[in-house]
Design a protein around this motif. Structure first.
Motif, PDB file in Angstrom:
ATOM      1  N   LEU A 352       6.981  54.284  17.947  1.00 38.76           N
ATOM      2  CA  LEU A 352       7.148  53.009  16.860  1.00 38.76           C
ATOM      3  C   LEU A 352       8.551  52.861  16.227  1.00 38.76           C
ATOM      4  O   LEU A 352       8.921  51.926  15.735  1.00 38.76           O
ATOM      5  CB  LEU A 352       6.103  53.168  15.973  1.00 38.76           C
ATOM      6  CG  LEU A 352       4.430  53.149  16.456  1.00 38.76           C
ATOM      7  CD1 LEU A 352       3.511  53.310  15.426  1.00 38.76           C
ATOM      8  CD2 LEU A 352       4.385  51.757  17.281  1.00 38.76           C
ATOM      9  N   HIS A 353       9.355  54.273  15.841  1.00 38.88           N
ATOM     10  CA  HIS A 353      10.554  54.170  15.563  1.00 38.88           C
ATOM     11  C   HIS A 353      11.554  53.297  16.206  1.00 38.88           C
ATOM     12  O   HIS A 353      12.442  52.810  15.598  1.00 38.88           O
ATOM     13  CB  HIS A 353      10.967  55.426  15.198  1.00 38.88           C
ATOM     14  CG  HIS A 353      10.289  56.421  14.263  1.00 38.88           C
ATOM     15  ND1 HIS A 353      10.162  57.978  14.149  1.00 38.88           N
ATOM     16  CD2 HIS A 353       9.320  56.100  13.362  1.00 38.88           C
ATOM     17  CE1 HIS A 353       9.459  58.303  13.397  1.00 38.88           C
ATOM     18  NE2 HIS A 353       8.882  57.101  12.822  1.00 38.88           N
ATOM     19  N   THR A 354      11.229  53.271  17.465  1.00 40.63           N
ATOM     20  CA  THR A 354      12.190  52.451  18.418  1.00 40.63           C
ATOM     21  C   THR A 354      12.317  50.884  17.999  1.00 40.63           C
ATOM     22  O   THR A 354      13.189  50.178  18.303  1.00 40.63           O
ATOM     23  CB  THR A 354      12.146  52.664  19.944  1.00 40.63           C
ATOM     24  OG1 THR A 354      10.821  52.138  20.087  1.00 40.63           O
ATOM     25  CG2 THR A 354      12.292  54.312  20.196  1.00 40.63           C
ATOM     26  N   TYR A 355      11.132  50.648  17.306  1.00 40.81           N
ATOM     27  CA  TYR A 355      11.178  49.292  16.960  1.00 40.81           C
ATOM     28  C   TYR A 355      12.230  48.871  16.016  1.00 40.81           C
ATOM     29  O   TYR A 355      13.057  47.704  16.141  1.00 40.81           O
ATOM     30  CB  TYR A 355       9.659  48.923  16.203  1.00 40.81           C
ATOM     31  CG  TYR A 355       9.715  47.373  15.615  1.00 40.81           C
ATOM     32  CD1 TYR A 355       9.774  45.988  16.354  1.00 40.81           C
ATOM     33  CD2 TYR A 355       9.681  47.208  14.262  1.00 40.81           C
ATOM     34  CE1 TYR A 355       9.903  45.098  15.760  1.00 40.81           C
ATOM     35  CE2 TYR A 355       9.443  46.122  13.508  1.00 40.81           C
ATOM     36  CZ  TYR A 355       9.677  44.798  14.227  1.00 40.81           C
ATOM     37  OH  TYR A 355       9.605  43.718  13.784  1.00 40.81           O
ATOM     38  N   GLU A 356      12.535  49.454  15.118  1.00 41.49           N
ATOM     39  CA  GLU A 356      13.622  49.175  14.166  1.00 41.49           C
ATOM     40  C   GLU A 356      14.815  49.729  14.757  1.00 41.49           C
ATOM     41  O   GLU A 356      16.096  48.575  14.581  1.00 41.49           O
ATOM     42  CB  GLU A 356      13.364  50.135  13.024  1.00 41.49           C
ATOM     43  CG  GLU A 356      14.491  50.014  11.774  1.00 41.49           C
ATOM     44  CD  GLU A 356      14.462  50.868  10.560  1.00 41.49           C
ATOM     45  OE1 GLU A 356      13.523  50.344   9.666  1.00 41.49           O
ATOM     46  OE2 GLU A 356      14.861  51.902  10.527  1.00 41.49           O
ATOM     47  N   THR A 357      15.076  50.741  15.499  1.00 39.28           N
ATOM     48  CA  THR A 357      16.357  51.098  16.039  1.00 39.28           C
ATOM     49  C   THR A 357      16.541  50.127  17.040  1.00 39.28           C
ATOM     50  O   THR A 357      17.775  49.944  17.214  1.00 39.28           O
ATOM     51  CB  THR A 357      16.351  52.462  16.535  1.00 39.28           C
ATOM     52  OG1 THR A 357      15.464  52.556  17.539  1.00 39.28           O
ATOM     53  CG2 THR A 357      15.901  53.335  15.662  1.00 39.28           C
ATOM     54  N   GLU A 358      15.919  49.143  17.780  1.00 37.37           N
ATOM     55  CA  GLU A 358      16.148  48.368  18.661  1.00 37.37           C
ATOM     56  C   GLU A 358      16.662  46.811  18.187  1.00 37.37           C
ATOM     57  O   GLU A 358      17.399  46.178  18.437  1.00 37.37           O
ATOM     58  CB  GLU A 358      15.297  48.320  19.914  1.00 37.37           C
ATOM     59  CG  GLU A 358      15.122  49.620  20.872  1.00 37.37           C
ATOM     60  CD  GLU A 358      14.300  49.507  22.218  1.00 37.37           C
ATOM     61  OE1 GLU A 358      14.499  49.828  23.056  1.00 37.37           O
ATOM     62  OE2 GLU A 358      13.375  48.406  21.915  1.00 37.37           O
ATOM     63  N   ARG A 359      15.617  46.545  17.332  1.00 36.87           N
ATOM     64  CA  ARG A 359      15.731  45.113  16.616  1.00 36.87           C
ATOM     65  C   ARG A 359      16.855  45.055  15.604  1.00 36.87           C
ATOM     66  O   ARG A 359      17.281  44.048  15.728  1.00 36.87           O
ATOM     67  CB  ARG A 359      14.331  44.715  16.171  1.00 36.87           C
ATOM     68  CG  ARG A 359      13.400  44.861  17.229  1.00 36.87           C
ATOM     69  CD  ARG A 359      13.664  43.629  18.430  1.00 36.87           C
ATOM     70  NE  ARG A 359      13.792  42.155  17.708  1.00 36.87           N
ATOM     71  CZ  ARG A 359      15.007  41.601  18.255  1.00 36.87           C
ATOM     72  NH1 ARG A 359      15.744  41.881  19.257  1.00 36.87           N
ATOM     73  NH2 ARG A 359      15.208  40.549  17.783  1.00 36.87           N
TER      74      ARG A 359
END
Length: 587
Positions: A352-359
């Motif tokens: 779920l942390h990749t949501y912020e790091t990608e977007r």
């Protein structure tokens, strides 16, 4: 005490906001989560107010591709105005080539090679009906009035207590949820309640947008056009669905002085002035608005590991590049499958942390772009401009929009290599090919089905149902059979890759065809088999037909990684998937 417990509703995810971003987020979750998982979506405005005209209108190709993989694009295409024509006019009404929205005529490498123009009113109805078919209805008017997060509660537990209020009866209810998604717009209650800073500022610029049915002598009225007005900036002219048209223009402080009150009549008068030297007659006004241009970004899109922001709740900007809804849909699609896999216990919560790091990096790219074009559309050069101080803003705008074409269309939006979800490829593209890299969109390509030989497309065969696709480009079987056989045996003996409970599916694409996929491959194939006799798909992915390759596609249609068909391919696949999925170790 018992009655109080009964009054508390438990859901897995509470989505706040019934616009396109909230609806698409809720739809993905409802479609990919089996019973007894529960999704709830609320909207503070009554349905009658939400069903007004106006607001967002344009979906670019990548957004439509993502909606296609969710099974929603065909319904949108039935009602839309498919815009493939653009025009730019100077102050005298002469057409100027290559300016303004011209990039729209060069959005290639996709079936959806046009701007899908459909007002938000109609889009939302399609999304609501699709959501309803999945057993979830939009609750409105219902407002979120309080959020409490218990930090002592871990992942996938009811750590959020949300209080909501019915807008008609005033009744309050308590909802316990594991995750909450704030898709509640630029004035987001979720963002404010969670004390998330909203960095940025508003400008002094005001813009007007007006929709209606019109008559005009403009040469190309059913197009996406720009009119370079000396009084109203770079004027937007957008042909809409159902025969309507949108006109948008800058409303300067000087022109504002002429009106004690800016109402619909004033908006019509200014619209007529903005498109000179062309004539304009409104037969019907559907909607109009005036707003202040500004750019803001939320400091975080995820807080406390359970509260997310998406769409305008975490980024606002002008409508100059028509990116608002598109960017929000990218948020929703990126988040939806990740949240589904974590909820089902198939993926590690850290995914779920990749949501912020990608977007977040892509949102910053958009805001920087929007700052430039919003100034240029109001006849001002960008802040920090180092070129000719006397440059024509309309000409500069043409260059800026052309340079940002693949970002605007969405086809060039990418996520950085992170060695986990977007892992560096070990496969080298065939000589002379443009590599399809990890973190980039997986190109749609035409394939043929076995037996009937009818055409299909890769994106149709890889729907977004919250699972990964391992696509084996088998090439010419007469050359690749030894490596294919070795790979097949390794997969069969791998308890990880043969585990049917994992969210993975195989596809095999061969450049040779036959009456039977079994006979062609010399055994049971990997998942569905498709033919690529003309070698177009292999060429687009840079695969040598004598060697083959393996591509892993993420649920949202981006490439996760790629590799050669080699003895260690199974270990590489397990290593890649093990970065974020919960795997059972091989025995």
């Amino acid at each position: 005490m018992g009655s109080l417990e009964e009054a508390v509703e438990h859901v897995d995810v509470l989505v706040v906001g019934g616009g396109p971003v909230g609806l698409i987020t809720a739809y993905q979750l409802a479609a990919s989560l089996p019973s007894p998982y529960r999704i709830k979506i609320i909207e503070k405005e009554p349905k009658s107010a939400q069903d007004q005209y106006g607001r967002a209108i344009t979906l670019y190709p990548r957004s439509t591709e993502m909606l296609d993989q969710l099974g929603l694009a065909d319904a949108l295409a039935q009602e839309c105005f498919a815009c493939r024509t653009t025009a730019s006019y100077d102050k005298d009404g002469n057409e100027v080539a290559g300016r303004g929205w011209y990039f729209m005529e060069n959005m290639k490498d996709t079936k959806w090679d046009f701007a899908l123009v459909l007002r938000q009113k109609y889009q939302e109805e399609i999304f609501r009906q699709a959501l309803k078919r999945e057993g979830v209805s939009l609750d409105a008017p219902v407002s979120l009035i309080d959020i409490q997060v218990d930090d002592t509660v871990g992942w996938n537990r009811y750590k959020i207590t949300a209080t909501v209020q019915n807008g008609v009866t005033g009744a309050r209810n308590v909802i316990k949820c594991k995750y909450l998604v704030g898709a509640d717009g630029g004035r987001s209650f979720v963002r404010r309640a969670m004390d998330i800073p909203f960095d940025g500022a508003s400008s002094e610029d005001k813009w007007v947008r007006i929709d209606g049915v019109i008559e005009t002598n403009m040469p190309k009225p059913r197009s996406y056009a720009a009119i370079e007005s000396p009084t109203h900036g770079n004027v937007l002219w957008a042909a809409l669905d159902h025969g309507a048209t949108r006109i948008g223009f800058a409303f300067t402080a000087e022109r504002e002085k002429a009106y004690a009150e800016f109402n619909e009549d004033a908006a019509v008068k200014e619209a007529i002035a903005s498109v000179k030297p062309f004539t304009l007659l409104f037969k019907q006004v559907d909607w109009w608005t005036i707003y202040v241009v500004g750019q803001r970004i939320a400091r975080n899109m995820l807080v406390k590991d359970c509260v997310f922001l998406a769409g305008d709740a975490c980024h606002t900007h002008s409508s100059g590049a028509a990116q608002g809804m598109n960017t929000g849909l990218h948020d929703a699609v990126n988040l939806g499958w990740k949240l589904s896999l974590v909820l089902r216990g198939l993926a590690k919560p850290e995914l779920l942390h990749t949501y912020e790091t990608e977007r977040l990096p892509n949102v910053h790219r958009l805001i920087n772009y929007d700052k430039d074009i919003s100034r240029l559309m109001t006849m001002q050069l960008p802040i920090g401009w180092t070129g000719d101080p006397k440059a024509d803003p309309n000409e500069v705008l043409g260059h800026v929009m052309a340079e940002a074409a693949t970002f605007s269309s969405g086809l060039g939006i990418y996520y950085e290599i992170d060695h986990q979800l977007n892992a560096s490829s070990t496969f080298s593209s065939a000589s002379g090919s443009v590599p399809v890299e990890a973190g980039h969109r997986a190109p749609d390509v035409t394939l043929q089905k076995p037996g009937t030989l009818e055409s299909t497309r890769l994106q149709k065969e890889t729907p977004n149902i919250a699972q990964f696709y391992i696509v084996v480009f088998a090439g010419d079987i007469s050359h690749t059979k030894p490596s294919m056989t070795a790979f097949s045996n390794a997969v069969a003996t791998s308890k990880v890759l043969s585990n049917r409970s994992l969210p993975i599916s195989f596809l095999t694409i061969a450049t040779t065809s036959g009456p039977s996929a079994y006979e062609l491959l010399g055994g049971v194939p990997f998942g569905k088999v498709f033919y690529d006799v003309k070698k177009v798909a292999h060429s687009r992915y840079g695969v040598n037909v004598n060697e083959g390759a393996i591509f892993v596609l993420r649920p949202d249609g981006w490439v996760g990684t790629s590799m050669e068909i080699a003895p260690d391919a199974v270990d590489k696949l397990k290593g890649y998937l093990g970065n974020f999925l919960i795997l059972e170790a091989d025995q």
